[in-house]
Design an enzyme around this catalytic site. Structure first.
Site, PDB file in Angstrom:
ATOM      1  N   ASN A 206      92.390 -12.107   1.087  1.00 49.92           N
ATOM      2  CA  ASN A 206      91.097 -12.099   0.330  1.00 49.92           C
ATOM      3  C   ASN A 206      91.321 -12.839  -0.952  1.00 49.92           C
ATOM      4  OD1 ASN A 206      92.763 -10.374  -1.552  1.00 49.92           O
ATOM      5  ND2 ASN A 206      91.982  -8.742  -0.632  1.00 49.92           N
ATOM      6  N   CYS A 207      90.274 -12.858  -2.048  1.00 52.35           N
ATOM      7  CA  CYS A 207      90.592 -13.571  -3.103  1.00 52.35           C
ATOM      8  C   CYS A 207      91.637 -13.239  -3.816  1.00 52.35           C
ATOM      9  CB  CYS A 207      89.098 -13.634  -3.902  1.00 52.35           C
ATOM     10  SG  CYS A 207      88.974 -14.778  -5.181  1.00 52.35           S
ATOM     11  N   ARG A 208      91.810 -12.077  -4.166  1.00 51.72           N
ATOM     12  CA  ARG A 208      93.051 -11.625  -5.077  1.00 51.72           C
ATOM     13  C   ARG A 208      94.206 -11.928  -4.668  1.00 51.72           C
ATOM     14  NH1 ARG A 208      92.889  -5.425  -6.385  1.00 51.72           N
ATOM     15  NH2 ARG A 208      91.050  -6.113  -7.181  1.00 51.72           N
ATOM     16  N   GLU A 209      94.477 -11.990  -3.174  1.00 51.85           N
ATOM     17  CA  GLU A 209      95.745 -12.109  -2.554  1.00 51.85           C
ATOM     18  C   GLU A 209      95.849 -13.735  -2.398  1.00 51.85           C
ATOM     19  OE1 GLU A 209      95.512  -8.376   0.603  1.00 51.85           O
ATOM     20  OE2 GLU A 209      94.949 -10.280   1.174  1.00 51.85           O
ATOM     21  N   ASP A 281      90.473  -5.393   8.161  1.00 51.06           N
ATOM     22  CA  ASP A 281      91.133  -5.292   9.428  1.00 51.06           C
ATOM     23  C   ASP A 281      90.396  -5.713  10.765  1.00 51.06           C
ATOM     24  OD1 ASP A 281      92.988  -3.746   8.109  1.00 51.06           O
ATOM     25  OD2 ASP A 281      91.826  -1.841   8.423  1.00 51.06           O
TER      26      ASP A 281
END
Length: 522
Positions: A206-209, A281
């Site tokens: 995701n964006c944060r990761e 998921d």
């Protein structure tokens, strides 16, 4: 590159696939109640408890999503010898997933997330469970099971929350197996850099990761993050070692990167906002199945985004079934029959305050140039409406050998793209009449036009809209595709197999070569 004419057919192919899911199992608990008063000891609501539900979460939810999408599933994980672990095993078996490869470690506490709700409002989440490494003995058993299961699978999904199951040794074994027996390998992990040597087919941060992977603070505002992230796709691929990277951006869809190809953006949105867990998921399971079924990257990403949108429209830890995904990506509902239907459609979007983008073209043999163009056009607003030249209209523009694909086929292929919201055919030489109905906020055209040479520009501006001219993707055009077919099957009236070449009846390709223009076909 051409695009599959039927995303539902790709979904149908899921039924013949075997998927291995490996990662941390969790137990998702929902404590549902109601509240109408505050606690006298502290300013917090008193919840009158009504019901408790339990669902498999984490990697177990990825496995259940793959099963709901029609695949055969093997699930490899570790739980504790506690009531929560027993519940995970019980929930999996009840849902049709064999828990034989869910290993139990004595003394380990199973990961659990308990959510307290009053009505539809989430008040509190309580997390428990061990997040340290699994024991050496259990790790030995896990690696042995992994080797056996790998040989049977068509695709593998790694669901790594960093809670001890995916140890360095397990990740190393994944790399060895991928080198010896390559599979579609999709990694969903908060620690993507650790999987570089495993050569994943795709990663799904995701964006944060993604920001953590890049080790940078990111853009200063949310409005800049799509363009900011798009400029760093190659770096994400380099660090992760993946062939494909899909960065999910919540309500803004996903950006999909592939080596030496332009970024592709998906736009599937949920029907409503909700409290949901596990959409990531769903995305990971779906893109793994789609790639294993032979889908090209844009189609796989569109299917994954569509499946995620289905679960975001639900409550709790949710899944998407194959039937729901087929319905979601079916072209039905996108194709508008006439201007009256178009006017009603536009009015509905206007009432919701949506900005409308309009473009038009032939879109005869859909290819990567078209996809890039349409994706960039959609990014300029909320709704993309595409006017499509009729068969007779194309013959007037490009000569008697065109179109290659009939109107109905072209409409269905365009409708399969997540960036396209509506398609409507037109027979006139220009789309002026459609523009009068749509009155677009933005009119998009591709190629070497300028404002002065674009005949629709003044009409669009008369209705208060703006004109955007997007450059074509270099070396991508319908003309180039046809030329390659000519070279492959021979010039003249007879191809290499003795049959007339594509689109030419008794006459020759050379007779019509000047009429085969079209750039990116828009």
């Amino acid at each position: 590159m051409t695009v599959s004419t039927s995303l539902p057919r790709i979904v149908d192919a899921f039924a013949g696939l075997h998927v291995l899911v490996i990662g941390e199992s969790m137990l998702d608990c929902y404590l549902q109640g109601s509240t109408s008063r505050l606690c006298p000891e502290a300013p917090v609501p008193i919840v009158d408890f009504g019901a408790r539900s339990e669902q498999p979460g984490g990697a177990a939810n990825s496995a259940f999503n793959a099963l709901c999408l029609g695949a055969e599933v093997s699930f490899l994980s570790v739980v504790g010898d506690d009531p929560e672990g027993e519940s995970v095993v019980r929930q999996l078996a009840r849902r049709g997933i064999d828990p034989a490869d869910v290993l139990s470690q004595r003394g380990r506490r199973t990961l659990a997330k308990q959510r307290v709700l009053a009505g539809s409002q989430l008040l509190l989440r309580l997390d428990s469970g061990d997040t340290g490494p699994i024991s050496p003995e259990v790790e030995d058993r896990l690696v042995d099971r992994l080797v056996g299961l790998w040989r049977r699978c068509d695709a593998a999904v790694v669901s790594d929350y960093g809670y001890g199951v995916l140890s360095p040794r397990v990740i190393g074994k994944l790399g060895e197996l991928q080198s010896d027996l390559p599979r579609i390998l999709v990694v969903d992990s908060k620690r993507l850099a650790l999987y570089r040597d495993a050569s994943p087919t795709a990663v799904k941060p995701n964006c944060r990761e993604a920001l953590r992977l890049l080790d940078v603070p990111g853009p200063s505002s949310a409005s800049e993050r799509v363009d900011w992230m798009a400029a760093r796709g190659a770096r994400i691929l380099d660090i992760s070692g993946a062939r494909i990277a899909s960065v999910t951006l919540d309500s803004e869809g996903a950006l999909v990167f592939e080596r030496d190809r332009p970024a592709y953006r998906t736009f599937a949105k949920a029907d409503r906002d909700s409290r949901v867990a596990g959409a990531g998921d769903t995305f990971a399971a779906t893109i793994a199945l789609a790639l294993a079924a032979g889908a090209e990257t844009p189609a796989a990403a569109d299917l994954a985004s569509a499946a995620s949108a289905v679960v975001i429209g639900k409550e709790g830890t949710a899944t998407c079934s194959a039937a729901e995904l087929r319905d979601r990506v079916s072209p039905a509902g996108k194709s508008l029959a006439d201007r009256a239907e178009l006017a009603d459609c536009v009015a509905g979007h206007r009432r919701l305050g949506r900005r409308i983008v309009f473009t038009n073209g032939c879109f005869d043999i859909l290819h990567r140039g078209h996809i890039s163009y349409l994706s960039r056009a959609k990014a300029l607003g909320d709704v993309l409406i595409v006017g499509v030249n009729s068969d007779e209209g194309i013959r007037r523009l490009k000569g008697p050998t065109r179109p290659i694909n009939a109107l109905e086929d072209r409409l269905q292929v365009l409708s399969a793209l997540s960036c396209v919201d509506h398609v409507i055919p037109f027979d006139e030489p220009t789309p002026h009449e459609l523009i009068r109905v749509v009155r677009p906020d933005t009119f998009v055209k591709g190629g070497d036009y300028t404002r002065a040479t674009l005949p629709e520009a003044s009409l669009v501006e008369e209705f208060g809209g703006t004109v955007e001219i997007l450059s074509f993707l270099a070396d991508r055009s319908t003309t180039d595709i046809i030329a390659r077919i000519r070279r492959a099957y021979g010039e003249g009236a007879g191809g290499a197999d003795g049959h007339p070449p594509l689109g030419a009846a008794a006459d020759t390709w050379a007779d019509h070569a000047p009429a085969l223009g079209g750039g990116n076909g828009v």
